[in-house]
Design a protein around this motif. Sequence first.
Motif, PDB file in Angstrom:
ATOM      1  N   THR A 245       0.831  -1.202   0.000  1.00 32.35           N
ATOM      2  CA  THR A 245       0.000   0.000   0.000  1.00 32.35           C
ATOM      3  C   THR A 245       0.867   1.254   0.000  1.00 32.35           C
ATOM      4  OG1 THR A 245      -1.724  -1.145   1.248  1.00 32.35           O
ATOM      5  CG2 THR A 245      -1.835   1.251   1.188  1.00 32.35           C
ATOM      6  N   PRO A 246       1.044   1.899  -1.147  1.00 33.89           N
ATOM      7  CA  PRO A 246       1.676   3.218  -1.163  1.00 33.89           C
ATOM      8  C   PRO A 246       0.682   4.271  -0.684  1.00 33.89           C
ATOM      9  CG  PRO A 246       1.137   2.529  -3.391  1.00 33.89           C
ATOM     10  CD  PRO A 246       0.754   1.400  -2.493  1.00 33.89           C
TER      11      PRO A 246
ATOM     12  N   ASN B 102      -8.697  -5.193   7.516  1.00 36.16           N
ATOM     13  CA  ASN B 102      -7.370  -5.111   6.912  1.00 36.16           C
ATOM     14  C   ASN B 102      -6.374  -4.521   7.907  1.00 36.16           C
ATOM     15  OD1 ASN B 102      -5.897  -5.227   4.173  1.00 36.16           O
ATOM     16  ND2 ASN B 102      -5.361  -3.207   4.934  1.00 36.16           N
ATOM     17  N   TYR B 103      -5.166  -5.100   7.927  1.00 35.97           N
ATOM     18  CA  TYR B 103      -4.111  -4.562   8.791  1.00 35.97           C
ATOM     19  C   TYR B 103      -2.903  -4.201   7.942  1.00 35.97           C
ATOM     20  CZ  TYR B 103      -0.851  -3.980  12.647  1.00 35.97           C
ATOM     21  OH  TYR B 103       0.054  -3.455  13.533  1.00 35.97           O
ATOM     22  N   GLU B 104      -2.507  -2.932   8.017  1.00 34.47           N
ATOM     23  CA  GLU B 104      -1.354  -2.438   7.259  1.00 34.47           C
ATOM     24  C   GLU B 104      -0.186  -2.177   8.203  1.00 34.47           C
ATOM     25  OE1 GLU B 104       0.035   1.606   4.951  1.00 34.47           O
ATOM     26  OE2 GLU B 104      -2.105   1.143   5.019  1.00 34.47           O
ATOM     27  N   ILE B 105       0.966  -2.731   7.875  1.00 32.67           N
ATOM     28  CA  ILE B 105       2.187  -2.536   8.656  1.00 32.67           C
ATOM     29  C   ILE B 105       3.054  -1.511   7.939  1.00 32.67           C
ATOM     30  CG2 ILE B 105       4.243  -3.649   9.602  1.00 32.67           C
ATOM     31  CD1 ILE B 105       2.659  -6.303   9.425  1.00 32.67           C
ATOM     32  N   GLY B 106       3.369  -0.418   8.602  1.00 31.49           N
ATOM     33  CA  GLY B 106       4.202   0.607   7.992  1.00 31.49           C
ATOM     34  C   GLY B 106       5.599   0.108   7.697  1.00 31.49           C
ATOM     35  N   MET B 107       6.054   0.311   6.460  1.00 29.39           N
ATOM     36  CA  MET B 107       7.385  -0.149   6.040  1.00 29.39           C
ATOM     37  C   MET B 107       8.377   1.003   5.929  1.00 29.39           C
ATOM     38  SD  MET B 107       6.784  -3.356   5.835  1.00 29.39           S
ATOM     39  CE  MET B 107       8.240  -3.998   5.003  1.00 29.39           C
ATOM     40  N   SER B 108       7.912   2.226   6.111  1.00 34.49           N
ATOM     41  CA  SER B 108       8.794   3.396   6.066  1.00 34.49           C
ATOM     42  C   SER B 108       8.343   4.389   7.125  1.00 34.49           C
ATOM     43  CB  SER B 108       8.784   4.036   4.675  1.00 34.49           C
ATOM     44  OG  SER B 108       7.471   4.399   4.299  1.00 34.49           O
ATOM     45  N   ASP B 109       9.254   5.286   7.522  1.00 33.40           N
ATOM     46  CA  ASP B 109       8.929   6.258   8.562  1.00 33.40           C
ATOM     47  C   ASP B 109       7.837   7.206   8.096  1.00 33.40           C
ATOM     48  OD1 ASP B 109      10.610   5.464  10.674  1.00 33.40           O
ATOM     49  OD2 ASP B 109      12.335   6.432   9.733  1.00 33.40           O
TER      50      ASP B 109
ATOM     51  N   THR C  24      11.743   9.224  13.787  1.00 37.24           N
ATOM     52  CA  THR C  24      11.299   7.869  13.490  1.00 37.24           C
ATOM     53  C   THR C  24       9.862   7.661  13.965  1.00 37.24           C
ATOM     54  OG1 THR C  24      12.209   7.073  15.573  1.00 37.24           O
ATOM     55  CG2 THR C  24      13.626   6.938  13.632  1.00 37.24           C
ATOM     56  N   GLY C  25       9.204   6.700  13.381  1.00 37.21           N
ATOM     57  CA  GLY C  25       7.827   6.366  13.729  1.00 37.21           C
ATOM     58  C   GLY C  25       7.082   5.879  12.506  1.00 37.21           C
ATOM     59  N   ARG C  26       6.615   4.647  12.553  1.00 41.99           N
ATOM     60  CA  ARG C  26       5.889   4.068  11.429  1.00 41.99           C
ATOM     61  C   ARG C  26       4.408   3.957  11.757  1.00 41.99           C
ATOM     62  NH1 ARG C  26      10.070  -0.435   8.877  1.00 41.99           N
ATOM     63  NH2 ARG C  26      11.846   0.998   8.789  1.00 41.99           N
ATOM     64  N   ASN C  27       3.589   4.099  10.733  1.00 40.51           N
ATOM     65  CA  ASN C  27       2.141   4.108  10.920  1.00 40.51           C
ATOM     66  C   ASN C  27       1.564   2.734  10.605  1.00 40.51           C
ATOM     67  OD1 ASN C  27      -0.375   5.110  11.459  1.00 40.51           O
ATOM     68  ND2 ASN C  27      -0.662   6.051   9.456  1.00 40.51           N
ATOM     69  N   ASN C  28       1.048   2.052  11.621  1.00 42.59           N
ATOM     70  CA  ASN C  28       0.342   0.789  11.443  1.00 42.59           C
ATOM     71  C   ASN C  28      -1.154   1.075  11.539  1.00 42.59           C
ATOM     72  OD1 ASN C  28       2.836  -0.538  11.372  1.00 42.59           O
ATOM     73  ND2 ASN C  28       2.841  -0.779  13.584  1.00 42.59           N
TER      74      ASN C  28
END
Length: 197
Positions: A127-128, A170-177, A183-187
């Motif tokens: 997911t971009p 649906n569960y999206e795991i952040g792959m970039s900050d 730092t911090g990724r959005n799940n």
Amino acid sequence: MRTLQAIVAVALITFSAYNTQAQTVINPKFGVNLSAVNGNLNDLQASARVGWNAGVDLRVGGKKLFLSPGLHFNNYTARLVNDLSTDTQVKFKEETTIQAIKAPVNIGFDITGKKQLLNLFLKGGVTPTMILAVNEKPGIPFSKDDLKTFTWGANVGLGMDITILTVDLNYEIGMSDYFANTTGRNNVLTLSAGIRF
């Protein structure tokens, strides 16, 4: 964005070439999302909370496998709390909203088959996301510039069709900050409902 469009187009053509009985389902939907992201920005601590989303997915495929590109508008609520590093600061909490466009590209698998009254399916992919805007608050140093314009996520989901109605989790795991300078990724956990035709 052009690269993503090219990937989706090639995937659709390839998938259709190997699937002579390919069918296309259009699935508009609306849902709610829960974000889990934290970051320290200047004198603020920012954390995402509950939001909503609306968009459309396609399902292109045969009996079991299908390709599912989509386009969704997401509206997140972000809570901003100032960092009390000195005794002279006044503690405050404020909320703002973040708008983004998501363009998921998934591969799906029908567990029970399309001709059943109740159909279960699994899907997963990438997911971009592109940040569109931040609702800036007067006197609070938080704006679109504090977020990365483009981010990537990997997602997995479980869905259910009941005649023309659809529900999917649906569960999206952040792959970039998610933030530009920290730092911090959005799940993101999303529950959506819609129709298919």
